[in-house]
Scaffold this motif. Structure first.
Motif, short mmCIF file in Angstrom:
data_model
loop_
_atom_site.label_atom_id
_atom_site.label_comp_id
_atom_site.label_asym_id
_atom_site.label_seq_id
_atom_site.Cartn_x
_atom_site.Cartn_y
_atom_site.Cartn_z
N MET A 1 0.84 -1.20 0.00
CA MET A 1 0.00 0.00 0.00
C MET A 1 0.88 1.25 0.00
O MET A 1 1.81 1.36 0.78
N ASP A 2 0.58 2.19 -0.90
CA ASP A 2 1.39 3.39 -0.94
C ASP A 2 0.87 4.42 0.07
O ASP A 2 -0.15 4.22 0.74
N ASP A 3 1.57 5.55 0.14
CA ASP A 3 1.20 6.55 1.13
C ASP A 3 -0.21 7.08 0.90
O ASP A 3 -0.94 7.34 1.86
N VAL A 4 -0.57 7.26 -0.35
CA VAL A 4 -1.88 7.84 -0.63
C VAL A 4 -2.98 6.95 -0.07
O VAL A 4 -3.93 7.42 0.56
N GLN A 5 -2.83 5.65 -0.30
CA GLN A 5 -3.87 4.76 0.20
C GLN A 5 -3.86 4.72 1.72
O GLN A 5 -4.91 4.63 2.35
N ALA A 6 -2.67 4.78 2.30
CA ALA A 6 -2.61 4.80 3.76
C ALA A 6 -3.30 6.05 4.30
O ALA A 6 -4.07 5.98 5.27
N VAL A 7 -3.05 7.18 3.65
CA VAL A 7 -3.69 8.42 4.09
C VAL A 7 -5.20 8.33 3.93
O VAL A 7 -5.97 8.74 4.80
N ARG A 8 -5.63 7.77 2.82
CA ARG A 8 -7.08 7.67 2.60
C ARG A 8 -7.73 6.76 3.63
O ARG A 8 -8.83 7.02 4.12
N ARG A 9 -7.05 5.69 3.95
CA ARG A 9 -7.61 4.81 4.96
C ARG A 9 -7.71 5.53 6.30
O ARG A 9 -8.69 5.42 7.03
N LEU A 18 -2.71 4.80 9.77
CA LEU A 18 -1.71 5.48 10.59
C LEU A 18 -0.57 4.53 10.94
O LEU A 18 0.60 4.90 10.94
N GLU A 19 -0.94 3.29 11.21
CA GLU A 19 0.10 2.31 11.56
C GLU A 19 1.12 2.18 10.44
O GLU A 19 2.32 2.09 10.67
N ILE A 20 0.61 2.18 9.22
CA ILE A 20 1.51 2.07 8.06
C ILE A 20 2.44 3.28 7.98
O ILE A 20 3.66 3.15 7.80
N LEU A 21 1.86 4.45 8.14
CA LEU A 21 2.66 5.67 8.03
C LEU A 21 3.68 5.78 9.16
O LEU A 21 4.82 6.19 8.95
N VAL A 22 3.27 5.39 10.36
CA VAL A 22 4.21 5.43 11.49
C VAL A 22 5.35 4.45 11.25
O VAL A 22 6.53 4.79 11.40
#
Lengths: 185, 758
Positions: A1-9, A18-22
């Motif tokens: 999953m890229d950042d955009v999808q992480a942000v959308r989630r 958030l867990e992905i981004l952290v």
């Protein structure tokens, strides 16, 4: 999953985003905050708070812009704020002073090239510690985050001319502290 | 290691202190779970004397004429531009300019030239997604545009504005070395647009900006005395009341600037909790504003102010609100809520010992299960384990109010530490690392316990320098505006024939931390979990199936009666939209190296087709015959959206019009079932606009109501879920955009993603 999808989630309430981004950026973010604050605990606090703030404000995040520069700008500004406010805080930790840190680093290596590298690190670290926080932030942005001067200007809300001045001032000081052959250029 | 690489040296410097396996997530989740955001260590003591001093100051201020409270500054406000200096005559763009190359158009639509800045509105559309990096961590061109004056001087841009164009210079070239973030050679470069400037027309709105001296905030001694709750002469601390903290009225909340708009005011203020000697308070929740009659004042956050603080100290964290003034009684009471933290007992320490042995090994663990008393709190030391950084990890069971405690092994200097972040899930963890791991019988000292302080509230007061008398208490509603935040409470319940069907909602599942998709029965509010994890749900036209994007990003289709589920092969993505015949689904996905472009797939997984090659798109919906697919793509920079219609027969996407007033965040465009209208969220991310599919009749339909989920019913009613900003709850309403009839359906736990009313 890229950042955009992480942000959308995350925008839609899924904490997994958030867990992905952290997970993806926390080390870089804490490194950045540490290099500015010179305090690991404070750096962790800064980054934690930045992620909390992002979580609160994620619905306002413009998805058409990349997340990482946005995060790093937030970390830099929060770290600078923290340094400014630090004098007002009660200090509880038993962190070492710079001299002790230098001593530890100088003892860290045993192989010859590592010895030389450790020496450089020590000198850089000491020099960084002697810079004003805003100049430290300029060095971190330029050489660690490899931001352009325009990006730095936006991140620090300063004119490009100010950024050039900050960098020049920091370089000059580093040259003095490190010797001309070991300038941070 | 290249020692000449300062980036790697700096990384190595940081690595000596910052552990690479750092894990901030537990602390972050703990704070989110608790809904707070404090972290600082402080002692909260409020001195009654401070209040008395403020009362005395207020007494001195009473009787000053209103005009003396404010000081006119040389600033003006232009809607959608922000605050500008009035030192020179304002100029504007003589006419819009557009240049098109290789299908990409760059337009400068408007300009405002003021004494302190040049504000340009420019748009770039049609950039193929292939021109951008397909990974967020790869940066494309970052050369910012600038203005070139006739003498060759360059005016660089910062925060979307440019340096001022000197008086007398009425021409400039807008130069864009590249389209921001595009890859080298993937899009035309070196764009130049010649601009001409003329004096602003007489009707250009330049609204007064008034700076307010700090001493003019108080309203009357009677008001302050009535709200002050401290005992004179005593050292006291405000005692919070459950749910409604005592409001402290002590100049913590101040208004520093007011701007008169066409229908009300914009206020810019500061929140600086007074009387807290050390530490920090952070606000939580929303700013609450009530007028002198107790009426709640609904406000928005002006989008054009945040990065534009002419004349103010940009380093301060100002707050901004914009509201309508009709019918308001002054002064307004502006209330902030927040938490403090405090050291439980300064100087208090406790110790425990453990025998690490002469050669502790990785993952070796001790389980003392020992209660430790510190500053009136009990910490249960659950376990100690050897970690990977020449150190130990300590786990405690803790009081939920615990923020942090410090640990040290007596006689050893640690090189780093980690953990902390409050009491998460009843556990507090702290790690200590060393150059050489301490061994033998070790004494660990605990000190500096910081705990959650009080929940507090602070109130400030504001009256306009010159109250408006030109605004009717009940202004005539503007055409097409069906619902505002002020008349939401007056909505009737939907009649039975309309409250008959189902709504698909994305919400937190009962008794769980998970979010999933839930189907509500509109008649009785009963609900059924359709997917316990997943998002981007879409209800089929006959209401019998739900398509959603699973945690694996795959497309799932669920029979809502049997809950039988199939996963579509070859299709993964989000933003799903069923075709009117229920045989196809449009969605957005990463495809062909392009981030978020539109695809179509048959519901059996066959016939996958990429519709667009732009980026960051959203599906708006299908035409009634299923032969046109409407979608939107943002302007590079995100401030506007282009609407496209893709013809499935010809395979051609046609540009229709531009939405300039939509939110740059989650636009959520939805095409009406008759194919005539598109509904979308407004720039404030709270209002809802309607526009015909030919771009005409664009108008505000729901104003500042917290519009989030948007769905049309088959009979042309608009279903909208409205956010309550204080909670995750949303209210479903039905609005007839032709007649403006509106009804309330029911309250749900999150965003509505599907609506079926037969």
């Amino acid at each position: 999953m890229d950042d955009v999808q992480a942000v959308r989630r995350l925008k839609r309430g899924e904490i997994g985003g958030l867990e992905i981004l952290v997970a993806r950026y926390q080390v870089k973010a804490v490194d950045t905050a540490y290099l500015i604050t010179q305090d690991v605990a404070l750096a962790e606090d800064v980054v934690q708070e930045v992620f909390l703030r992002i979580n609160r404000r994620i619905r306002r995040f413009d998805e058409s812009r990349p997340f990482k520069p946005y995060l790093m700008r937030s970390v830099i500004n929060a770290a600078l704020d923290a340094v400014e406010k630090q004098a007002k805080w009660v200090h509880f930790s038993s962190d070492k002073d710079t001299g002790e840190l230098e001593e530890m680093i100088s003892q860290a290596a045993s192989v010859e090239d590592q010895v030389e590298f450790a020496q450089l690190k020590r000198e850089i670290e000491a020099a960084l510690a002697n810079l004003p926080a805003r100049q430290r932030a300029a060095i971190v942005q330029r050489y660690y985050l490899q931001m352009s001067e325009k990006e730095m200007a936006e991140a620090l809300d300063a004119a490009p001319g100010t950024i050039k001045w900050l960098l020049n001032a920091a370089r000059t000081r580093l040259r003095t502290l490190l010797g001309s052959e070991r300038s941070a250029e | 290691m290249n020692q000449k690489d300062p980036g790697r040296v700096l990384q190595a410097v940081a690595r000596d202190h910052v552990p690479e396996d750092i894990d901030l997530l537990p602390g972050i989740l703990a704070h989110i779970e608790k809904g707070n955001r404090f972290k600082m260590k402080s002692t909260t003591k409020m001195m009654a004397a401070v209040t008395l001093v403020l009362l005395a100051i207020a007494a001195l201020l009473v009787g000053l004429p209103a005009a003396a409270k404010a000081m006119q500054r040389l600033f003006g406000y232009i809607p959608n531009v922000g605050i500008v200096e009035k030192g020179a005559p304002i100029r504007v763009l003589a006419e819009p300019v557009t240049v098109t190359r290789e299908g990409i158009s760059v337009s400068v639509n408007s300009a405002i030239l003021a004494a302190d800045k040049t504000h340009l509105e420019y748009r770039i559309f049609g950039v193929p997604g292939s021109a951008y990096p397909n990974r967020e961590d790869v940066a494309g061109c970052m050369d910012a545009p600038y203005l070139r004056l006739p003498d060759g001087k360059q005016l660089e841009s910062i925060n979307a504005d440019f340096a001022p164009v000197p008086a007398g210079v009425n021409e400039a070239v807008f130069v864009m070395p590249c389209i921001m973030n595009t890859l080298p050679g993937k899009a035309p470069e070196n764009w130049e647009l010649s601009l001409k400037f003329i004096p602003a027309p007489p009707d250009l709105t330049l609204m007064p900006v008034v700076d307010i001296p700090a001493t003019s905030q108080a309203t009357s001694t009677e008001q302050l005395a009535a709200q002050a709750t401290f005992t004179p002469g005593a050292v006291t601390q405000p005692v919070p009341v459950a749910g409604t903290p005592t409001a402290i009225d002590d100049q913590s909340v101040t208004v520093v600037r007011e701007i008169e708009t066409s229908d009300g005011y914009i206020l810019i203020g500061e929140f600086t909790p007074q009387g807290i000697a050390e530490g920090q308070v952070e606000p939580y929740g929303e700013i609450l504003i009530r007028d002198a009659n107790g009426k709640k004042v609904h406000y928005t956050n002006p989008q054009d102010i945040n990065s534009n603080l002419s004349g103010l100290d940009a380093s301060k964290p100002y707050w901004f609100v914009q509201f309508k003034a009709a019918g308001l009684a002054y002064p307004l009471a502006i209330t902030f809520s927040g938490y403090t933290t405090r050291q439980a007992e300064p100087g208090a320490t406790a110790e425990f010992t453990f025998d690490a042995g002469s050669n502790p090994q990785m993952s070796q663990e001790w389980k003392p299960n020992q209660d430790i008393q510190l500053a009136g709190h009990t910490l249960k030391l659950v376990s100690i384990s050897v970690d990977s950084r020449n150190g130990y990890s300590f786990k405690f069971k803790c009081d939920p109010d615990l923020i942090s405690v410090d640990l040290e092994i007596v006689g050893y200097s640690n090189s780093g530490w980690g953990g902390g972040g409050g009491c998460y899930d009843g556990t507090y963890q702290r790690n200590l690392s060393y150059e050489t791991i301490p061994t033998g019988l070790l004494t660990v000292r605990i000190a500096n316990m910081v705990v959650k302080g009080d929940s507090l509230a602070w109130v400030g007061h504001w009256s306009p320098a010159t109250p408006r008398t030109d605004l009717p208490a009940n202004p005539t509603p503007q055409p097409g505006l069906c619902l505002t935040v002020d008349n939401l409470e007056n909505l009737d319940r939907a009649p039975d024939n309309m409250a008959n069907g189902k709504a698909l909602v994305f919400e937190q599942l009962e008794g769980s931390d998970q979010y999933g998709l839930v189907l509500y029965n509109l008649a009785d509010g009963q609900k059924k979990v359709i997917a316990s994890s997943g998002n981007w749900g879409s209800l089929s036209p006959d209401g019998k199936f739900v398509a959603y994007s699973g945690p694996d990003n795959a497309m799932h289709i669920v029979d809502v009666d049997t809950l039988a589920e199939q996963v579509l092969p070859n299709a993964s993505g989000f933003n799903l939209r069923w075709s009117p015949d229920g045989k196809r689904i449009a969605f957005v996905a990463l495809g062909g190296g392009i981030i978020d472009s539109v695809f179509i797939v048959n519901t059996d997984g066959s016939g996958l087709r990429q519709v667009s090659t732009l980026s960051y798109e959203y599906v708006a919906g299908w035409s009634p015959d299923g032969m046109q697919l409407y979608f939107v793509a943002p302007f590079t920079g995100g401030a506007a959206w282009k609407v496209y219609a893709f013809d499935l027969n010809s395979g051609v996407a046609t540009e229709l019009f531009t939405i300039e007033n939509g939110t740059p965040k989650f636009l959520n465009p939805k095409l009406s079932p008759d194919g005539q209208w598109i509904a979308y969220r407004g720039r404030d991310s709270s209002s809802l606009y309607l526009v015909r599919t030919d771009g005409s009749d664009m108008h505000l339909a729901l104003e500042n109501v917290g519009a989030d989920g948007i769905e049309w019913t088959s009979s042309g009613w608009l279903g909208v879920s409205l956010m309550d900003f204080g909670t995750e709850k949303q209210t479903l309403v039905l609005v007839n955009p032709e007649s403006c009839e509106a009804f309330q359906l029911l309250d749900v736990g999150g965003e509505m993603q599907g609506l079926f009313i037969p």
